[in-house]
Motif scaffolding. Sequence first.
Motif, PDB file in Angstrom:
ATOM      1  N   TYR A  64       0.843  -1.197   0.000  1.00  0.00           N
ATOM      2  CA  TYR A  64       0.000   0.000   0.000  1.00  0.00           C
ATOM      3  C   TYR A  64       0.879   1.248   0.000  1.00  0.00           C
ATOM      4  O   TYR A  64       2.042   1.220   0.429  1.00  0.00           O
ATOM      5  N   PHE A  65       0.307   2.342  -0.476  1.00  0.00           N
ATOM      6  CA  PHE A  65       1.071   3.570  -0.697  1.00  0.00           C
ATOM      7  C   PHE A  65       0.591   4.695   0.216  1.00  0.00           C
ATOM      8  O   PHE A  65      -0.606   4.842   0.457  1.00  0.00           O
ATOM      9  N   HIS A  66       1.545   5.470   0.711  1.00  0.00           N
ATOM     10  CA  HIS A  66       1.222   6.601   1.565  1.00  0.00           C
ATOM     11  C   HIS A  66       0.931   7.855   0.742  1.00  0.00           C
ATOM     12  O   HIS A  66       1.432   8.019  -0.371  1.00  0.00           O
ATOM     13  N   GLY A  67       0.150   8.757   1.358  1.00  0.00           N
ATOM     14  CA  GLY A  67      -0.086  10.072   0.779  1.00  0.00           C
ATOM     15  C   GLY A  67       0.967  11.055   1.269  1.00  0.00           C
ATOM     16  O   GLY A  67       1.922  10.678   1.951  1.00  0.00           O
ATOM     17  N   PRO A  68       0.793  12.353   0.954  1.00  0.00           N
ATOM     18  CA  PRO A  68       1.787  13.366   1.329  1.00  0.00           C
ATOM     19  C   PRO A  68       2.072  13.452   2.824  1.00  0.00           C
ATOM     20  O   PRO A  68       3.195  13.757   3.221  1.00  0.00           O
ATOM     21  N   SER A  69       1.074  13.174   3.654  1.00  0.00           N
ATOM     22  CA  SER A  69       1.298  13.269   5.104  1.00  0.00           C
ATOM     23  C   SER A  69       2.156  12.120   5.621  1.00  0.00           C
ATOM     24  O   SER A  69       2.791  12.221   6.675  1.00  0.00           O
ATOM     25  N   GLY A  70       2.170  11.000   4.884  1.00  0.00           N
ATOM     26  CA  GLY A  70       2.945   9.840   5.300  1.00  0.00           C
ATOM     27  C   GLY A  70       2.311   9.043   6.422  1.00  0.00           C
ATOM     28  O   GLY A  70       2.926   8.106   6.943  1.00  0.00           O
ATOM     29  N   ASN A  71       1.075   9.407   6.769  1.00  0.00           N
ATOM     30  CA  ASN A  71       0.415   8.734   7.896  1.00  0.00           C
ATOM     31  C   ASN A  71      -0.767   7.871   7.493  1.00  0.00           C
ATOM     32  O   ASN A  71      -1.379   7.236   8.348  1.00  0.00           O
ATOM     33  N   GLU A  72      -1.107   7.870   6.234  1.00  0.00           N
ATOM     34  CA  GLU A  72      -2.265   7.088   5.810  1.00  0.00           C
ATOM     35  C   GLU A  72      -2.009   6.505   4.430  1.00  0.00           C
ATOM     36  O   GLU A  72      -1.211   7.025   3.650  1.00  0.00           O
ATOM     37  N   SER A  73      -2.692   5.408   4.138  1.00  0.00           N
ATOM     38  CA  SER A  73      -2.570   4.813   2.808  1.00  0.00           C
ATOM     39  C   SER A  73      -3.616   5.448   1.895  1.00  0.00           C
ATOM     40  O   SER A  73      -4.703   5.823   2.342  1.00  0.00           O
ATOM     41  N   VAL A  74      -3.273   5.577   0.632  1.00  0.00           N
ATOM     42  CA  VAL A  74      -4.177   6.217  -0.321  1.00  0.00           C
ATOM     43  C   VAL A  74      -4.328   5.343  -1.557  1.00  0.00           C
ATOM     44  O   VAL A  74      -3.457   4.531  -1.883  1.00  0.00           O
ATOM     45  N   GLY A  75      -5.438   5.547  -2.248  1.00  0.00           N
ATOM     46  CA  GLY A  75      -5.662   4.843  -3.507  1.00  0.00           C
ATOM     47  C   GLY A  75      -5.711   3.334  -3.334  1.00  0.00           C
ATOM     48  O   GLY A  75      -6.010   2.808  -2.266  1.00  0.00           O
ATOM     49  N   THR A  76      -5.396   2.668  -4.412  1.00  0.00           N
ATOM     50  CA  THR A  76      -5.427   1.208  -4.417  1.00  0.00           C
ATOM     51  C   THR A  76      -4.043   0.649  -4.133  1.00  0.00           C
ATOM     52  O   THR A  76      -3.032   1.285  -4.416  1.00  0.00           O
ATOM     53  N   GLY A  77      -4.008  -0.549  -3.598  1.00  0.00           N
ATOM     54  CA  GLY A  77      -2.744  -1.213  -3.319  1.00  0.00           C
ATOM     55  C   GLY A  77      -2.286  -2.047  -4.498  1.00  0.00           C
ATOM     56  O   GLY A  77      -2.959  -2.139  -5.533  1.00  0.00           O
ATOM     57  N   ALA A  78      -1.114  -2.611  -4.347  1.00  0.00           N
ATOM     58  CA  ALA A  78      -0.553  -3.508  -5.367  1.00  0.00           C
ATOM     59  C   ALA A  78      -0.401  -4.894  -4.752  1.00  0.00           C
ATOM     60  O   ALA A  78      -0.235  -5.036  -3.539  1.00  0.00           O
ATOM     61  N   HIS A  79      -0.465  -5.904  -5.601  1.00  0.00           N
ATOM     62  CA  HIS A  79      -0.359  -7.293  -5.133  1.00  0.00           C
ATOM     63  C   HIS A  79       0.662  -8.041  -5.983  1.00  0.00           C
ATOM     64  O   HIS A  79       0.310  -8.889  -6.811  1.00  0.00           O
ATOM     65  N   PRO A  80       1.929  -7.722  -5.809  1.00  0.00           N
ATOM     66  CA  PRO A  80       2.966  -8.401  -6.595  1.00  0.00           C
ATOM     67  C   PRO A  80       3.052  -9.879  -6.212  1.00  0.00           C
ATOM     68  O   PRO A  80       2.818 -10.255  -5.061  1.00  0.00           O
ATOM     69  N   SER A  81       3.365 -10.700  -7.182  1.00  0.00           N
ATOM     70  CA  SER A  81       3.471 -12.143  -6.924  1.00  0.00           C
ATOM     71  C   SER A  81       4.778 -12.469  -6.217  1.00  0.00           C
ATOM     72  O   SER A  81       5.781 -11.759  -6.362  1.00  0.00           O
ATOM     73  N   LEU A  82       4.752 -13.544  -5.446  1.00  0.00           N
ATOM     74  CA  LEU A  82       5.933 -14.054  -4.747  1.00  0.00           C
ATOM     75  C   LEU A  82       6.331 -15.386  -5.366  1.00  0.00           C
ATOM     76  O   LEU A  82       5.532 -16.010  -6.092  1.00  0.00           O
ATOM     77  N   PRO A  83       7.538 -15.855  -5.115  1.00  0.00           N
ATOM     78  CA  PRO A  83       7.935 -17.180  -5.606  1.00  0.00           C
ATOM     79  C   PRO A  83       6.928 -18.240  -5.138  1.00  0.00           C
ATOM     80  O   PRO A  83       6.299 -18.113  -4.074  1.00  0.00           O
ATOM     81  N   ALA A  84       6.763 -19.284  -5.931  1.00  0.00           N
ATOM     82  CA  ALA A  84       5.788 -20.337  -5.606  1.00  0.00           C
ATOM     83  C   ALA A  84       6.034 -20.938  -4.232  1.00  0.00           C
ATOM     84  O   ALA A  84       5.089 -21.313  -3.524  1.00  0.00           O
ATOM     85  N   LYS A  85       7.284 -21.041  -3.814  1.00  0.00           N
ATOM     86  CA  LYS A  85       7.604 -21.602  -2.505  1.00  0.00           C
ATOM     87  C   LYS A  85       7.392 -20.611  -1.370  1.00  0.00           C
ATOM     88  O   LYS A  85       7.492 -20.974  -0.181  1.00  0.00           O
ATOM     89  N   GLY A  86       7.092 -19.350  -1.735  1.00  0.00           N
ATOM     90  CA  GLY A  86       6.883 -18.334  -0.729  1.00  0.00           C
ATOM     91  C   GLY A  86       8.198 -17.732  -0.237  1.00  0.00           C
ATOM     92  O   GLY A  86       9.278 -18.048  -0.750  1.00  0.00           O
ATOM     93  N   VAL A  87       8.105 -16.839   0.754  1.00  0.00           N
ATOM     94  CA  VAL A  87       9.291 -16.221   1.362  1.00  0.00           C
ATOM     95  C   VAL A  87       9.210 -16.390   2.876  1.00  0.00           C
ATOM     96  O   VAL A  87       8.126 -16.401   3.469  1.00  0.00           O
ATOM     97  N   TYR A  88      10.368 -16.514   3.478  1.00  0.00           N
ATOM     98  CA  TYR A  88      10.434 -16.707   4.923  1.00  0.00           C
ATOM     99  C   TYR A  88      10.580 -15.337   5.604  1.00  0.00           C
ATOM    100  O   TYR A  88      11.453 -14.545   5.252  1.00  0.00           O
TER     101      TYR A  88
END
Length: 236
Positions: A192-216
Amino acid sequence: MSSIRTSRTRLLTAAATGVLAALSLTACSDSSGVRNEDSSTNASATESPSTSSGSGSSSHDDAKPAPAGSKPAGNAPATKTPATSGNGKTGTGGKAVTCQGSNTKTVAAPLNRPVNHMLLTVTNTGSSTCYLYAYPAVRFGEAQSVPPVIEASHPQAVVTLKPGESGYASVNLSAADGSGSHGRTEKSLAVYFHGPSGNESVGTGAHPSLPAKGVYVDDSLKVTYWQQSMDDAVSW
């Protein structure tokens, strides 16, 4: 006879003197009258073409097409030309906006070095410049909170992305020496992305894929601020 000749000579002399006087008067009259009148006439004739030429030049100037973007004097423009921004787009199309999921593409890539790190790359896919404020608010799996930011990684300026440019942040997934608690493997990630104040998330988030085995990850999980360069992002 001598007397007659003398009288005749005097008459001829007088007549000649009269003729010369008449010719002299005529010459003076021509010099002060006729010649001045001709000069005045010629001057008028000379001035007239000059004035005509001046008006003719004005007429030709009026007939020339106006330069692009100019308005006829004294006339209101038929239409209003929309203002353009520095990048040539009209209206608000060129105004800088906040980077978020809808105008960027986010890629998450685990790194071999530094160990237990992952690089987030955000690329501006929109048509306007966008700002990456503060740091990524990441959530692995079903986590209810986001990891803290490494304060020392704060950049000197807000990361600015023109269309096609990328910004970076790194995620410290787990303690390199294995001292972190509550270790687990996660297979999904939301950013999720912050706005100018840096204290809240704005707009839509992103959902990047991870390796099939996942991450630790473990409880030592933390992130850097957004950086303008990849080298700055992976140096933490």
